[in-house]
Scaffold this active site. Structure first.
Site, PDB file in Angstrom:
ATOM      1  N   GLU A 212     -18.559 -27.684  40.026  1.00  0.00           N
ATOM      2  CA  GLU A 212     -18.159 -26.453  39.350  1.00  0.00           C
ATOM      3  C   GLU A 212     -18.331 -26.530  37.836  1.00  0.00           C
ATOM      4  O   GLU A 212     -18.499 -25.501  37.177  1.00  0.00           O
ATOM      5  CB  GLU A 212     -16.695 -26.130  39.672  1.00  0.00           C
ATOM      6  CG  GLU A 212     -16.418 -25.780  41.117  1.00  0.00           C
ATOM      7  CD  GLU A 212     -16.986 -24.422  41.516  1.00  0.00           C
ATOM      8  OE1 GLU A 212     -17.110 -23.545  40.639  1.00  0.00           O
ATOM      9  OE2 GLU A 212     -17.322 -24.252  42.701  1.00  0.00           O
ATOM     10  N   GLU A 221     -16.297 -20.826  31.933  1.00  0.00           N
ATOM     11  CA  GLU A 221     -17.505 -20.244  32.495  1.00  0.00           C
ATOM     12  C   GLU A 221     -18.457 -19.837  31.369  1.00  0.00           C
ATOM     13  O   GLU A 221     -18.024 -19.338  30.322  1.00  0.00           O
ATOM     14  CB  GLU A 221     -17.104 -19.025  33.326  1.00  0.00           C
ATOM     15  CG  GLU A 221     -18.213 -18.381  34.103  1.00  0.00           C
ATOM     16  CD  GLU A 221     -17.701 -17.254  34.984  1.00  0.00           C
ATOM     17  OE1 GLU A 221     -18.543 -16.593  35.616  1.00  0.00           O
ATOM     18  OE2 GLU A 221     -16.468 -17.044  35.039  1.00  0.00           O
ATOM     19  N   ASN A 257      -5.539 -14.754  40.901  1.00  0.00           N
ATOM     20  CA  ASN A 257      -5.437 -16.209  40.963  1.00  0.00           C
ATOM     21  C   ASN A 257      -4.657 -16.765  39.774  1.00  0.00           C
ATOM     22  O   ASN A 257      -3.863 -17.698  39.922  1.00  0.00           O
ATOM     23  CB  ASN A 257      -6.826 -16.840  41.018  1.00  0.00           C
ATOM     24  CG  ASN A 257      -7.437 -16.765  42.399  1.00  0.00           C
ATOM     25  OD1 ASN A 257      -6.737 -16.865  43.395  1.00  0.00           O
ATOM     26  ND2 ASN A 257      -8.743 -16.564  42.457  1.00  0.00           N
TER      27      ASN A 257
END
Length: 357
Positions: A212, A221, A257
């Protein structure tokens, strides 16, 4: 990246008992508030790790989170006032010479250090004797100079040398100590089953984290222009509709989340998702939270997949199965499997079956 909506199925056993908070006597308060500590004088721009104690303008402060020398008076998210009983100037990091055994129901104050099940914890906030392992908003694992628990990796299933072999080019943000401290706040992680199962779970988690983040290189990200706000949620997106992009070892994404992780960990991540990229321990905790509690597009959590012998492939499915599994992106699956095979080799353990999804 956790792109698909995940229904958080947290079994929230909320303890709503009415506690009669009795003010401690002067002697009992002194017993828990006068903690010895070693400290250094605060220096602007110097890096401090969580648990460091500094003296600033005649007062003492303990770092709640890693920070690059923010002011203890201004940056109150990073620092909490504490009390020092002697100790004099020293090398920082704290000492547990005056630590007491934790007692349920006893009043503790910010900066108090307790000993619990062989490890040490420091109170981040005043509390009436909440459990240091369960109530992680009130307590943090603490590093004791020469005091045993709370500091280094100890008997953790992955040693620091093995961690360094796995991630030789990692970003300095992703510290081994942050990983170990985070793991200790969610005790079932990599501690369930036989030694083989424990190592397989650690290898599986770290292999997915490596995939990831490009080998623990990326904290956030790269593309931050995606709207990852589910506006159907009653709490909305108070940090902004573009604030919930991927962060941390498993690239936590989406407002729901951040809300679920924050509720579990005792952090207001919905209001301040940037916390995940500001503290190594917090980043690791969000990833371990997901691994331990969320099934994602799969049928089980990553933790359950490994401890119940379902295989590494099921952990892939729980993280990004909707985009990768069942032939959707075999190259990405192979990347994860290859890392898992490498990491089980580092830990000297068999891979088990069912590696693919």
């Amino acid at each position: 990246m956790l792109r698909k909506r995940i229904l958080a199925s947290l079994a929230a056993g909320v303890m709503a008992a009415a506690l009669a908070v009795i003010s401690p006597t002067a002697s009992s308060q002194a017993e828990v508030s006068a903690q010895a500590c070693t400290f250094t004088d605060w220096v602007q721009g110097q890096w401090y790790t969580a648990g460091s104690v500094v003296r600033f303008e005649g007062n003492y402060y303990v770092a709640e989170h890693d920070n690059p020398g923010y002011s203890p008076v201004i940056s109150t998210w990073y620092w909490e006032p504490t009390s020092c009983d002697g100790g004099g100037g020293g090398g920082g990091g704290g000492t547990c010479a005056s630590a007491t055994d934790w007692v349920a129901g006893r009043q503790y104050y910010t900066g108090n250090i307790v000993r619990y099940n062989g490890s040490h914890y420091i109170a981040e906030h005043d509390n009436p004797g909440y459990d240091p392992v369960i109530s992680t908003w009130y307590w943090d694992p603490y590093n004791c100079d020469g005091g045993g628990g709370g500091g280094g990796g100890g008997s953790f299933v992955v040693s620091e040398a093995q961690f360094n072999r796995m991630f030789p080019g990692r970003n300095s943000f992703y510290t081994y100590q942050g990983f170990v401290d985070a793991a200790r706040t969610i005790p079932a992680f990599a501690t369930t089953g036989s030694d083989t199962v424990k190592k397989q779970e650690a290898a599986a988690f770290l292999a997915n984290a490596s995939h990831e983040t490009g080998g623990l290189v990326y904290i956030e990200e790269i593309n931050k222009n995606n709207d990852l706000c589910d506006e159907s949620q009653p709490y909305g997106c108070p940090a902004g509709t573009y604030a919930y992009f991927g962060r941390g070892p498993l690239q936590l994404s989406w407002n729901f989340n951040y809300k679920a992780a924050g509720d579990y960990l005792g952090l207001n991540l919905l209001q301040n998702p940037w916390q995940v990229a500001q503290s190594s321990t917090t980043a690791w905790r969000t990833a371990i939270w997901y691994w331990m509690t969320q099934r994602g597009p799969g049928s089980m959590t990553g933790h359950d997949a490994m401890v119940n012998s379902a295989g590494f492939g099921q952990s892939i499915r729980s993280i990004n199965g909707a985009l990768e599994c069942d032939g959707r992106n075999p190259a990405q699956v192979q990347s994860r499997v290859s890392k898992y095979q490498e990491f089980t080799g580092v830990l000297g353990v068999a891979q088990g079956g069912n590696l693919y999804c």
